[in-house]
Motif scaffolding. Structure first.
Motif, PDB file in Angstrom:
ATOM      1  N   GLY A  82       5.163 -59.522  25.952  1.00 43.97           N
ATOM      2  CA  GLY A  82       3.872 -60.176  25.613  1.00 43.97           C
ATOM      3  C   GLY A  82       3.002 -59.475  24.943  1.00 43.97           C
ATOM      4  N   GLU A  83       3.353 -58.155  24.434  1.00 43.25           N
ATOM      5  CA  GLU A  83       2.528 -57.357  23.525  1.00 43.25           C
ATOM      6  C   GLU A  83       2.908 -57.802  22.110  1.00 43.25           C
ATOM      7  N   PHE A  84       1.782 -57.484  21.204  1.00 44.43           N
ATOM      8  CA  PHE A  84       1.840 -57.829  19.934  1.00 44.43           C
ATOM      9  C   PHE A  84       1.601 -56.731  18.992  1.00 44.43           C
ATOM     10  N   ARG A  85       2.626 -55.842  19.024  1.00 46.78           N
ATOM     11  CA  ARG A  85       2.224 -54.629  18.360  1.00 46.78           C
ATOM     12  C   ARG A  85       3.710 -54.097  17.903  1.00 46.78           C
ATOM     13  N   LEU A  86       3.798 -53.078  16.989  1.00 49.84           N
ATOM     14  CA  LEU A  86       4.949 -52.500  16.567  1.00 49.84           C
ATOM     15  C   LEU A  86       5.404 -51.315  17.312  1.00 49.84           C
ATOM     16  N   SER A  87       4.286 -50.316  17.706  1.00 48.68           N
ATOM     17  CA  SER A  87       4.256 -49.370  18.690  1.00 48.68           C
ATOM     18  C   SER A  87       5.115 -48.360  17.848  1.00 48.68           C
ATOM     19  N   ASN A  88       4.832 -48.258  16.509  1.00 48.73           N
ATOM     20  CA  ASN A  88       5.523 -47.157  15.629  1.00 48.73           C
ATOM     21  C   ASN A  88       6.821 -47.151  15.629  1.00 48.73           C
ATOM     22  N   PHE A  89       7.486 -48.263  15.385  1.00 47.92           N
ATOM     23  CA  PHE A  89       8.855 -48.605  15.429  1.00 47.92           C
ATOM     24  C   PHE A  89       9.573 -48.861  14.133  1.00 47.92           C
ATOM     25  N   GLU A 143       6.517 -40.846  21.700  1.00 52.60           N
ATOM     26  CA  GLU A 143       5.408 -40.618  22.729  1.00 52.60           C
ATOM     27  C   GLU A 143       5.787 -40.454  24.119  1.00 52.60           C
ATOM     28  N   ASN A 144       6.999 -41.008  24.390  1.00 51.35           N
ATOM     29  CA  ASN A 144       7.399 -41.139  25.640  1.00 51.35           C
ATOM     30  C   ASN A 144       7.306 -39.766  26.400  1.00 51.35           C
ATOM     31  N   TRP A 145       7.441 -38.981  25.645  1.00 52.43           N
ATOM     32  CA  TRP A 145       7.614 -37.422  26.147  1.00 52.43           C
ATOM     33  C   TRP A 145       6.234 -37.062  26.815  1.00 52.43           C
ATOM     34  N   ARG A 146       5.097 -37.872  26.568  1.00 52.19           N
ATOM     35  CA  ARG A 146       3.810 -37.327  27.171  1.00 52.19           C
ATOM     36  C   ARG A 146       3.927 -38.017  28.645  1.00 52.19           C
ATOM     37  N   LEU A 152      17.814 -50.680  19.253  1.00 46.67           N
ATOM     38  CA  LEU A 152      17.307 -50.623  20.574  1.00 46.67           C
ATOM     39  C   LEU A 152      16.448 -49.168  20.415  1.00 46.67           C
ATOM     40  N   TYR A 153      15.054 -49.850  20.718  1.00 50.31           N
ATOM     41  CA  TYR A 153      13.923 -48.823  20.855  1.00 50.31           C
ATOM     42  C   TYR A 153      14.088 -48.450  22.360  1.00 50.31           C
ATOM     43  N   ALA A 154      14.839 -47.267  22.562  1.00 53.83           N
ATOM     44  CA  ALA A 154      14.962 -46.948  24.006  1.00 53.83           C
ATOM     45  C   ALA A 154      14.044 -45.817  24.555  1.00 53.83           C
ATOM     46  N   GLY A 170       9.918 -41.910  16.480  1.00 52.02           N
ATOM     47  CA  GLY A 170       8.541 -42.685  16.052  1.00 52.02           C
ATOM     48  C   GLY A 170       8.672 -42.707  14.553  1.00 52.02           C
ATOM     49  N   GLY A 171       8.096 -44.256  14.036  1.00 52.73           N
ATOM     50  CA  GLY A 171       8.124 -44.479  12.631  1.00 52.73           C
ATOM     51  C   GLY A 171       7.451 -43.489  11.794  1.00 52.73           C
ATOM     52  N   ARG A 172       6.119 -42.868  12.094  1.00 53.23           N
ATOM     53  CA  ARG A 172       5.358 -42.213  11.370  1.00 53.23           C
ATOM     54  C   ARG A 172       6.269 -40.890  11.275  1.00 53.23           C
ATOM     55  N   SER A 173       6.698 -40.302  12.410  1.00 47.66           N
ATOM     56  CA  SER A 173       7.502 -38.991  12.224  1.00 47.66           C
ATOM     57  C   SER A 173       8.717 -39.063  11.292  1.00 47.66           C
ATOM     58  N   ASP A 174       9.450 -40.200  11.401  1.00 56.11           N
ATOM     59  CA  ASP A 174      10.581 -40.686  10.623  1.00 56.11           C
ATOM     60  C   ASP A 174      10.075 -40.280   9.016  1.00 56.11           C
ATOM     61  N   ILE A 175       9.365 -40.935   8.758  1.00 50.71           N
ATOM     62  CA  ILE A 175       8.532 -41.020   7.422  1.00 50.71           C
ATOM     63  C   ILE A 175       8.134 -39.520   7.220  1.00 50.71           C
ATOM     64  N   LEU A 176       7.613 -38.809   7.701  1.00 48.42           N
ATOM     65  CA  LEU A 176       7.057 -37.330   7.601  1.00 48.42           C
ATOM     66  C   LEU A 176       8.172 -36.693   7.484  1.00 48.42           C
ATOM     67  N   ARG A 177       9.133 -36.669   8.195  1.00 51.61           N
ATOM     68  CA  ARG A 177      10.266 -35.723   8.146  1.00 51.61           C
ATOM     69  C   ARG A 177      11.260 -36.259   6.842  1.00 51.61           C
ATOM     70  N   ALA A 178      11.261 -37.461   6.477  1.00 51.18           N
ATOM     71  CA  ALA A 178      11.825 -37.717   5.388  1.00 51.18           C
ATOM     72  C   ALA A 178      11.028 -37.142   4.140  1.00 51.18           C
ATOM     73  N   SER A 179       9.983 -36.984   4.123  1.00 48.33           N
ATOM     74  CA  SER A 179       9.214 -36.508   3.088  1.00 48.33           C
ATOM     75  C   SER A 179       9.303 -35.048   2.855  1.00 48.33           C
ATOM     76  N   LEU A 180       9.292 -34.523   4.107  1.00 44.97           N
ATOM     77  CA  LEU A 180       9.623 -32.953   4.023  1.00 44.97           C
ATOM     78  C   LEU A 180      11.031 -32.490   3.417  1.00 44.97           C
ATOM     79  N   ARG A 181      12.120 -33.382   3.914  1.00 51.42           N
ATOM     80  CA  ARG A 181      13.362 -33.442   3.373  1.00 51.42           C
ATOM     81  C   ARG A 181      13.600 -33.778   1.727  1.00 51.42           C
TER      82      ARG A 181
END
Length: 224
Positions: free
Chosen positions: A173-180, A49-52, A43-45, A122-133
């Motif tokens: 009704g949204e049609f996007r992944l929203s970084n998940f 970006e919600n911190w903004r 569940l994407y709770a 965030g999906g992008r952050s997850d990939i970036l952090r994985a790359s750094l590790r």
């Protein structure tokens, strides 16, 4: 899980009322997953970006999350749910991080449903952090980059040990992944439902599973 704010706005209620109603939908979704024999549910709770969002709304969201963990955890444990938090948990305060750890310890041995809660994710952050590790593992000699494959890279993601999703459901009704789960959802089947999250229930869950069952999954292979 999208549409809490619009649900509240349509009823001329404060946004927090939508988030509270959304917590009820979380309960229904978990029960529907258990009743359907689903073994893994994410569940994407709360996105990174919600911190903004306005400080007051962020406070209401995190307060609701703290309340949920404290008051729903015993029931989740009785139901055999194993809970795991993925995301940037270090962005939460020490009290909240302690709640995450307590919930994970208590439910670690449960096997009926593996429930992942994505928080400050965030999906992008997850990939970036994985790359750094991974880069650090290569630097110290723990990983040979010449032998690295996709499965090896995935071990550095926050979802290490969790199977890639078969089905991704987007509400409101949204049609996007929203970084998940951008890496993990490469071959997930996507279902978009025109229902606001607080109205989501067992019938919507069953509808999504039915749509999934009628898909022909080939994973890039040519039709048979």
């Amino acid at each position: 899980m999208d549409g809490n704010g619009r649900w509240a706005q349509a009823r001329r209620l404060p946004r927090v009322a939508g988030h509270r109603a959304g917590a009820g939908a979380v309960r229904r979704c978990i029960q529907a997953a258990i009743g359907s024999g689903v073994e893994w549910l994410t569940l994407y709770a709360f996105s990174s970006e919600n911190w903004r969002r306005p400080v007051q709304e962020v406070g209401e969201l995190t307060g609701l999350l703290r309340h949920y963990l404290r008051h729903e955890l015993a029931e989740l444990h009785r139901e055999g749910v194993c809970l795991r938090v993925i995301g940037e948990r270090e962005r939460f305060d020490a009290e909240m991080r302690a709640e995450f750890e307590r919930a994970e310890r208590l439910t670690a041995g449960n096997t009926r449903l593996k429930l992942m809660i994505a928080l400050s994710y965030g999906g992008r952050s997850d990939i970036l952090r994985a790359s750094l590790r991974l880069a650090e593992a290569v630097r110290v000699g723990a990983v040979d980059p010449e032998r690295l494959d996709e499965a090896g890279f995935a071990r550095f993601l926050s979802t290490d040990g969790i199977p890639d999703p078969d089905l991704m459901v987007r509400t409101s009704g949204e049609f996007r992944l929203s970084n998940f789960l951008l890496w993990q959802s490469a071959y997930a089947e996507l279902v978009f439902l025109d229902v606001l999250w607080p109205d989501f229930g067992a019938t919507h869950f069953a509808d999504a599973l039915d749509r999934y069952a009628r898909r022909d999954r080939r994973f890039g292979a040519r039709p048979g």
